[in-house]
Design an enzyme around this catalytic site. Structure first.
Site, mmCIF file in Angstrom:
data_model
loop_
_atom_site.group_PDB
_atom_site.id
_atom_site.type_symbol
_atom_site.label_atom_id
_atom_site.label_comp_id
_atom_site.label_asym_id
_atom_site.label_seq_id
_atom_site.Cartn_x
_atom_site.Cartn_y
_atom_site.Cartn_z
ATOM 1 N N GLU A 1 -15.285 64.969 -49.205
ATOM 2 C CA GLU A 1 -15.663 64.729 -50.599
ATOM 3 C C GLU A 1 -14.941 63.466 -51.035
ATOM 4 O OE1 GLU A 1 -14.899 68.322 -52.983
ATOM 5 O OE2 GLU A 1 -15.679 69.445 -51.291
ATOM 6 N N HIS B 1 -16.045 71.464 -49.956
ATOM 7 C CA HIS B 1 -16.722 72.476 -50.781
ATOM 8 C C HIS B 1 -17.468 73.516 -49.932
ATOM 9 C CE1 HIS B 1 -19.879 73.747 -53.757
ATOM 10 N NE2 HIS B 1 -18.859 73.622 -54.597
ATOM 11 N N ASN C 1 -17.875 70.728 -66.238
ATOM 12 C CA ASN C 1 -18.040 69.542 -65.389
ATOM 13 C C ASN C 1 -18.828 68.446 -66.103
ATOM 14 O OD1 ASN C 1 -16.825 70.882 -63.189
ATOM 15 N ND2 ASN C 1 -18.775 71.855 -62.697
ATOM 16 N N ASP D 1 -19.483 63.465 -50.066
ATOM 17 C CA ASP D 1 -20.028 64.217 -51.200
ATOM 18 C C ASP D 1 -19.338 63.737 -52.480
ATOM 19 O OD1 ASP D 1 -20.593 66.078 -53.185
ATOM 20 O OD2 ASP D 1 -20.351 67.822 -51.897
ATOM 21 N N SER E 1 -12.799 69.167 -55.349
ATOM 22 C CA SER E 1 -13.071 70.085 -56.457
ATOM 23 C C SER E 1 -11.845 70.766 -57.039
ATOM 24 C CB SER E 1 -13.995 71.223 -56.009
ATOM 25 O OG SER E 1 -15.042 70.766 -55.250
ATOM 26 N N LYS F 1 -23.293 67.660 -62.849
ATOM 27 C CA LYS F 1 -21.965 67.501 -63.443
ATOM 28 C C LYS F 1 -22.005 66.362 -64.474
ATOM 29 C CE LYS F 1 -19.949 70.149 -59.866
ATOM 30 N NZ LYS F 1 -20.019 70.298 -58.433
ATOM 31 N N HIS G 1 -18.324 65.271 -57.800
ATOM 32 C CA HIS G 1 -17.452 65.147 -58.976
ATOM 33 C C HIS G 1 -17.268 63.700 -59.429
ATOM 34 C CE1 HIS G 1 -16.378 69.327 -59.241
ATOM 35 N NE2 HIS G 1 -16.265 69.349 -57.929
HETATM 36 C C1 LIG Z 1 -20.682 71.323 -57.539
HETATM 37 C C2 LIG Z 1 -20.587 70.874 -56.135
HETATM 38 C C3 LIG Z 1 -21.640 71.026 -55.234
HETATM 39 C C4 LIG Z 1 -22.851 71.813 -55.577
HETATM 40 O O1 LIG Z 1 -23.720 71.123 -56.383
HETATM 41 P P1 LIG Z 1 -24.790 71.941 -57.253
HETATM 42 O O2 LIG Z 1 -25.736 70.912 -57.688
HETATM 43 O O3 LIG Z 1 -24.033 72.589 -58.342
HETATM 44 O O4 LIG Z 1 -25.394 72.956 -56.316
HETATM 45 C C5 LIG Z 1 -21.526 70.450 -53.997
HETATM 46 N N1 LIG Z 1 -20.414 69.804 -53.621
HETATM 47 C C6 LIG Z 1 -19.357 69.695 -54.436
HETATM 48 C C7 LIG Z 1 -18.144 68.972 -53.970
HETATM 49 C C8 LIG Z 1 -19.404 70.236 -55.708
HETATM 50 O O5 LIG Z 1 -18.344 70.146 -56.502
#
Ligand SMILES: *Cc1c(COP(=O)(O)O)cnc(C)c1O
Length: 384
Positions: free
Chosen positions: A178, A134, A46, A208, A182, A242, A211
């Site tokens: 999101e 997620h 990532n 969220d 993901s 990421k 990504h």
């Molecule tokens: C990776 C991810 C998370 C978690 O984040 P971390 O900092 O790795 O705990 C949350 N939401 C999405 C959409 C993700 O891809």
């Protein structure tokens, strides 16, 4: 049968369906990994901007550090003695960049998503969540006392109906999505989501950007920046693990929401704050994000090449980003194809149920700005 026998039996079942997971032993060397003695280009990271693989950046950061500023622990929750000044610096920088009233930093995206929704929800709350959000958001919904309805993935017509039918029966409705998903790498229509949310006074929007932060938008602030929606999103969440090559997460929001979270959010209150040195590194990266525009353009370019090639080979490809799934179907076949790519020096990994739904096992390519165009073209040649 004793308890561990039952576990063993269940694990055996996973193995027979090719869904058993193990922790891979890896050696990292910049953009490459060595696994099972074989050196491969990492196509599963990532690290979208290639910042984690960039040694020069780390050297530059190390020059700023001294034994006084290298603080590997905060020794406490932020509400007690863990709130080092570098936290305030990072939060002010984020609020300034996004142009929001406030920002709040968390230990991880998982902490953010499992903490925010339970904190702001009650039994008079309805959560409308995209079917493909997620796992951390699902867990946050489960921990909350809200009622929840999942709408079909990116089906904003259905969301519109659900809002019309339900908004009046609740104190508040929170729409959860999101920005880049993901597993499919496709995007949500943030502008339309904002339009829907603005139809009713009691609807809030939670996005969220895990990504997208760093890798999308003119300044690298994510899809909300790209679509001009930052101010209209009530809970704009992103992560540093990421593209930002660090660890942790943030929300940018109104001042009142921040203050409320500080008082109510259990995954903020009851955990030791991230080490100050980690926050300092995040700040170091965040201050430079706007300058990584060329990396973002290159990433978009190679992503286009891979997506088009997959489509030409007959794969259905929902992606609109650097997360590019090659949907195979069967887990066993997916593993075979992944192993074949690995033999050719490409570290591509299979993603299987329960991470994705049954029958949609896939190889999930995750491109980074460190990957060269000719490498993508070579990869494409090995895809069948
Ligand atoms: C990776 C991810 C998370 C978690 O984040 P971390 O900092 O790795 O705990 C949350 N939401 C999405 C959409 C993700 O891809």
């Amino acid at each position: 049968m004793n308890v561990t026998d039952q576990m063993q039996q269940e694990l055996q079942g996973l193995k027979e369906r090719s869904n058993l997971r193990t922790l891979p032993a890896l050696i990292h060397e910049g953009r490459e990994v060595i696994a099972g003695g074989q050196r491969m280009l990492n196509l599963s990271s990532n690290d979208y901007l290639g910042l984690a693989a960039d040694r020069t950046l780390r050297e530059e950061f190390l020059q700023e550090l001294t034994a006084d500023s290298f603080l590997p622990t905060s020794s406490s929750s932020r509400l007690l003695t863990g709130n080092f000044t570098v936290y305030a610096e990072l939060e002010q920088t984020l609020a300034q960049l996004f142009g929001t009233e406030a920002a709040l930093v968390f230990n991880s995206g998982y902490h953010a998503n499992t903490g925010i929704l339970p904190a702001v929800s009650d039994t008079q709350t309805l959560i409308l969540a995209d079917k493909l959000v997620h796992a951390s958001l699902i867990d946050g919904i489960r921990l909350s006392s809200a009622k929840c309805i999942r709408y079909r993935h990116n089906d904003l017509k259905q969301l519109e109906r659900l809002l019309a039918e339900n908004h009046a029966a609740y104190r508040q409705v929170i729409v959860v999505t999101e920005s880049i998903f993901s597993m499919d790498g496709d995007t949500a229509d943030l502008k339309e989501l904002v339009r829907l949310k603005q139809m009713y006074e009691n609807v809030l929007l939670y996005v969220d950007e895990a990504h997208a932060f760093g890798a999308r938008g003119e300044q690298g602030l994510g899809c909300a920046e790209e679509t001009g929606c930052i101010r209209e999103i009530d809970f704009l969440v992103g992560t540093f693990g990421k593209a930002a090559a660090s660890a942790g997460a943030y929300i940018v929001c109104r001042r009142t929401i921040r203050e409320y979270l500080v008082n109510r959010m259990r995954t903020l209150i009851f955990t030791t704050a991230l080490p100050p040195v980690n926050i300092a590194w995040t700040l170091f990266i965040v201050r430079r994000l706007g300058g990584f525009r060329e990396r973002r353009i290159h990433l978009e370019n190679i992503s286009n090449i891979l997506r088009e090639a997959l489509k030409e080979k007959g794969y259905e490809c929902p992606s609109a980003s650097y997360i590019v799934p090659m949907i195979v179907g069967k887990s066993s076949e997916t593993i075979q194809k992944a192993e074949e790519l690995q033999r050719h020096g490409f570290y591509a990994l299979p993603v299987r149920p329960p991470t994705v739904s049954e029958g949609t096992s896939r190889i999930r390519f995750s491109l980074t700005a460190e990957i060269r165009e000719e490498e993508v073209r070579k990869l494409v040649k090995y895809i069948k």
